[in-house]
Design a protein around this motif. Structure first.
Motif, short mmCIF file in Angstrom:
data_model
loop_
_atom_site.label_atom_id
_atom_site.label_comp_id
_atom_site.label_asym_id
_atom_site.label_seq_id
_atom_site.Cartn_x
_atom_site.Cartn_y
_atom_site.Cartn_z
N LYS A 238 12.93 -50.44 18.22
CA LYS A 238 11.56 -49.96 18.08
C LYS A 238 11.34 -49.32 16.71
O LYS A 238 10.35 -49.60 16.02
CB LYS A 238 11.22 -48.97 19.19
CG LYS A 238 9.77 -48.50 19.15
CD LYS A 238 9.53 -47.30 20.06
CE LYS A 238 9.56 -47.68 21.52
NZ LYS A 238 9.13 -46.54 22.39
N ARG B 17 8.86 -50.60 13.70
CA ARG B 17 7.83 -49.65 13.24
C ARG B 17 7.90 -49.47 11.72
O ARG B 17 6.87 -49.41 11.04
CB ARG B 17 8.07 -48.32 13.96
CG ARG B 17 7.37 -47.10 13.43
CD ARG B 17 5.90 -47.08 13.69
NE ARG B 17 5.36 -45.85 13.17
CZ ARG B 17 5.14 -45.61 11.88
NH1 ARG B 17 5.41 -46.54 10.98
NH2 ARG B 17 4.65 -44.46 11.49
N GLN C 205 4.82 -50.33 9.10
CA GLN C 205 4.28 -49.31 8.20
C GLN C 205 4.35 -49.76 6.74
O GLN C 205 3.45 -49.47 5.95
CB GLN C 205 5.03 -47.99 8.38
CG GLN C 205 4.42 -46.83 7.60
CD GLN C 205 2.98 -46.56 8.01
OE1 GLN C 205 2.68 -46.47 9.21
NE2 GLN C 205 2.10 -46.40 7.04
N GLU D 29 -5.51 -53.20 15.19
CA GLU D 29 -4.59 -52.17 15.70
C GLU D 29 -5.17 -51.52 16.95
O GLU D 29 -4.47 -51.27 17.94
CB GLU D 29 -4.33 -51.12 14.62
CG GLU D 29 -3.54 -51.61 13.43
CD GLU D 29 -2.12 -51.02 13.38
OE1 GLU D 29 -1.74 -50.28 14.31
OE2 GLU D 29 -1.42 -51.31 12.39
N CYS E 291 -4.12 -46.22 13.06
CA CYS E 291 -2.68 -46.46 12.94
C CYS E 291 -1.88 -45.32 13.58
O CYS E 291 -0.85 -45.55 14.21
CB CYS E 291 -2.29 -46.63 11.48
SG CYS E 291 -2.78 -48.21 10.76
N ALA E 292 -2.37 -44.08 13.43
CA ALA E 292 -1.70 -42.94 14.07
C ALA E 292 -1.77 -43.07 15.59
O ALA E 292 -0.81 -42.76 16.30
CB ALA E 292 -2.34 -41.64 13.62
N SER F 186 -1.96 -45.95 17.16
CA SER F 186 -1.01 -47.02 17.47
C SER F 186 0.42 -46.48 17.52
O SER F 186 1.20 -46.83 18.42
CB SER F 186 -1.09 -48.12 16.41
OG SER F 186 -2.36 -48.70 16.37
N ASP F 187 0.77 -45.64 16.56
CA ASP F 187 2.12 -45.08 16.52
C ASP F 187 2.40 -44.25 17.76
O ASP F 187 3.54 -44.22 18.26
CB ASP F 187 2.31 -44.24 15.26
CG ASP F 187 2.33 -45.08 13.99
OD1 ASP F 187 2.55 -46.30 14.10
OD2 ASP F 187 2.14 -44.52 12.91
N ILE G 10 3.22 -46.67 20.47
CA ILE G 10 4.57 -47.20 20.26
C ILE G 10 5.61 -46.18 20.67
O ILE G 10 6.63 -46.50 21.29
CB ILE G 10 4.76 -47.61 18.79
CG1 ILE G 10 3.82 -48.77 18.44
CG2 ILE G 10 6.21 -48.00 18.51
CD1 ILE G 10 3.69 -49.05 16.96
N GLU G 11 5.37 -44.92 20.32
CA GLU G 11 6.32 -43.86 20.65
C GLU G 11 6.36 -43.58 22.14
O GLU G 11 7.43 -43.33 22.71
CB GLU G 11 5.92 -42.58 19.89
CG GLU G 11 6.83 -41.39 20.15
CD GLU G 11 8.24 -41.60 19.62
OE1 GLU G 11 9.18 -40.97 20.17
OE2 GLU G 11 8.39 -42.38 18.66
N LEU H 293 4.12 -55.59 18.95
CA LEU H 293 4.63 -55.12 17.66
C LEU H 293 4.92 -56.30 16.74
O LEU H 293 4.57 -56.28 15.54
CB LEU H 293 5.90 -54.29 17.86
CG LEU H 293 5.74 -52.78 17.87
CD1 LEU H 293 7.02 -52.12 18.39
CD2 LEU H 293 5.43 -52.28 16.46
#
Length: 211
Positions: free
Chosen positions: A7, A11, A15, A55, A103-104, A106-107, A110-111, A135
């Protein structure tokens, strides 16, 4: 021995492409970041706006974590290509700020979720898609449009390169590049003379739904 963190690795790649895309806007005027540089209207700020919507769709809507974003025309009711250009009322700061904010978001998705988490693409078919596949798709999507931005920026002012801290370009001044371009042009003409009946293009694929 290295313990793989799949992951985190994906990521980092995503980025890197995000950063490259935004870097292509630096130092340009309002007109230059908006003006169409291809027959289909490709422009730098429009690419950022489009990827903000992408995104939000893939890491937001698909996984039940909606976030306010430009609507993708291919996935909603917006007019064709609405997400691929900026209106006069949309500022650079607004579109870039939206992209960073999304994007934040999205992160955070993902997290929060495991790579095998399953989301659902809206629509009649309701296709399921894992976070891992999402992803991979967004890395492809962002890298593709960062490549578009690279070419568009070179057409605008001649600036080229992969990233600010390392352009990944062959060394050479303007005269070297002019000679290189002429060499490529001569090779193209020679090949055309040798093979005048070669293929003259490929069929354009039909549009597909987001996946």
């Amino acid at each position: 021995m290295i313990t793989p963190d799949f992951k985190a690795g994906l990521r980092v790649i995503l980025q890197d492409s995000r950063d490259t895309l935004l870097w292509k806007l630096e130092g340009l005027s309002e007109y230059d970041i908006r003006r169409p540089m291809t027959p289909t209207g490709t422009n730098l700020l429009g690419l950022v706006k489009h990827l903000a919507g992408a995104e939000a769709f893939y890491f937001g809507t698909v996984f039940g974590r909606p976030v306010d974003a430009p609507e993708l025309w291919i996935a909603g009711d917006a007019e064709p290509n609405a997400d691929l250009w900026a209106t006069p009322d949309e500022t650079r700061e607004q579109i870039v700020g939206d992209y960073r904010r999304i994007c934040a978001h999205s992160d955070a998705t993902i997290e929060t979720l495991p790579l095998d988490a399953v989301g659902r693409i809206p629509g009649e078919r309701g296709n399921e898609i894992t976070l891992h596949r999402t992803l991979a798709h967004m890395i492809y999507e962002t890298s593709r449009h960062a490549g578009h931005a690279d070419v568009v920026r070179e057409l605008i002012d001649g600036a080229a390169g992969q990233r600010a801290e390392g352009d990944n370009m062959a060394p050479g001044d303007a005269s070297w590049w002019a000679e290189h371009r002429e060499r490529v042009e001569r090779a193209a003409k020679e090949a055309a003379l040798q093979r005048p009946e070669g293929a003259r293009g490929t069929a354009r694929p039909a549009p597909t739904d987001p996946q």
